[in-house]
Design an enzyme around this catalytic site. Structure first.
Site, PDB file in Angstrom:
ATOM      1  CB  CYS A  73      -3.490  20.623 -14.561  1.00 21.83           C
ATOM      2  SG  CYS A  73      -4.744  19.345 -14.777  1.00 21.83           S
ATOM      3  CB  CYS A 116      -2.271  17.154 -14.640  1.00 18.57           C
ATOM      4  SG  CYS A 116      -3.222  17.930 -15.968  1.00 18.57           S
TER       5      CYS A 116
END
Length: 324
Positions: free
Chosen positions: A78, A81
């Site tokens: 991700c 993230c």
């Protein structure tokens, strides 16, 4: 009703509270110094930690009764993230123990991912007193994240009396050593001793005033705060007719003030869980000023028993369930 020279000193060890309170004061001084210098006197390893399904109960749920736990759901693949994660870690350091950050890898912890109902990552939740609170999803701006965190910290303190503290290992170790060592006489020792004696002898009005005198000059004194909570409780119940109070509470379950009086008697009688449960139910059934009165009295009774008592932990969790 005279409380028969009753003392609550057996419920909580005042000496232990005194030592713990001194450690807390040292931590608060460390936080104040951090705010003045702009540097956090904390260990990132203690404020930011990885959590898996096996450790979730202890590392998140149990810890959330002492400090708000922010959860960062992330994954290696991700990209957002990778931007949000370091920002949250930096903020955890800057907030200096007002919250802790638990990082959960969703690929390795699918059960937690599903239990929280996460729709996408990054996703940020909080857990306070055992209850999950969704905060935001996606890579939000830092200003927005700070606003959310400020609201979380404020709500944890105002609603549940949960306040974090710096966890600098060196400072914590020094505080523990000081707590174990003999405590030298301080400026309030004589006043506190007189207040404790008044409480033990049943001079409740004198005890209340004596503890207030200490707190006027030293508002954070833990022994005085505990003693005042105990003295005020006993002072409230000394003229009550237990039979009449319990009859009124049983016949009027919606009367919050009747439930508050009965909860005071429950606690003095040693029925701690009954007192907490009665007030949690009162919070659940009421609204407005009545709801707030029941909540505040419950927090006061938590103070009488002490934050480390597992019954207080359970009580905070029950309160969170009816508030959220």
């Amino acid at each position: 009703m005279q409380p028969r020279n009753m003392s609550m000193s057996g419920v909580v060890d005042l000496a232990a509270v005194k030592a713990a309170g001194e450690a807390k004061q040292k931590a608060e001084q460390a936080r104040a110094e951090a705010a003045r210098t702009g540097q956090a006197p904390v260990s990132g390893a203690r404020l930011v930690f990885d959590v898996d399904e096996a450790g979730f109960q202890q590392d998140v749920l149990q810890r959330s009764t002492e400090v708000p736990v922010v959860i960062d759901f992330w994954a290696e693949w991700c990209e957002p993230c990778k931007q949000l994660g370091p920002l949250l870690e930096r903020l955890a350091g800057e907030y200096a123990g007002k919250f802790v950050l638990a990082k959960i890898d969703v690929d390795a912890n699918q059960m937690l991912f599903q239990q929280f109902g996460v729709q996408g990552i990054p996703a940020v939740f909080a857990v306070v007193a055992g209850q999950p609170i969704p905060l935001f999803q996606g890579a939000a701006p830092e200003s927005q994240i700070r606003q959310v965190l400020d609201q979380l910290v404020q709500a944890a303190e105002q609603q549940f009396g949960i306040v974090g503290a710096p966890v600098d290992p060196q400072a914590a170790g020094e505080a523990e050593r000081e707590a174990e060592a003999p405590v030298p006489a301080g400026p309030y020792d004589a006043l506190l001793e007189a207040a404790n004696q008044a409480l033990d002898s049943g001079d409740l009005g004198g005890a209340v005033q004596a503890y207030k005198n200490v707190l006027n000059d030293d508002p954070a004194n833990p022994e005085a705060k505990l003693g005042l909570a105990q003295a005020e409780l006993l002072h409230r119940v000394q003229d009550l007719d237990p039979q009449a109070v319990r009859k009124e509470a049983a016949e009027n379950p919606a009367d919050v003030q009747a439930q508050i009086r009965a909860a005071d008697l429950d606690l003095v009688g040693g029925h701690v869980e009954d007192a907490f449960g009665r007030l949690v139910d009162a919070v659940k059934r009421s609204a407005g000023d009545d709801r707030e009165a029941a909540r505040l009295r419950l927090l006061e009774l938590f103070e009488v028993i002490g934050a480390e008592d597992p019954r207080v932990t359970a009580g905070r969790t029950a309160l969170a369930r009816v508030l959220f």
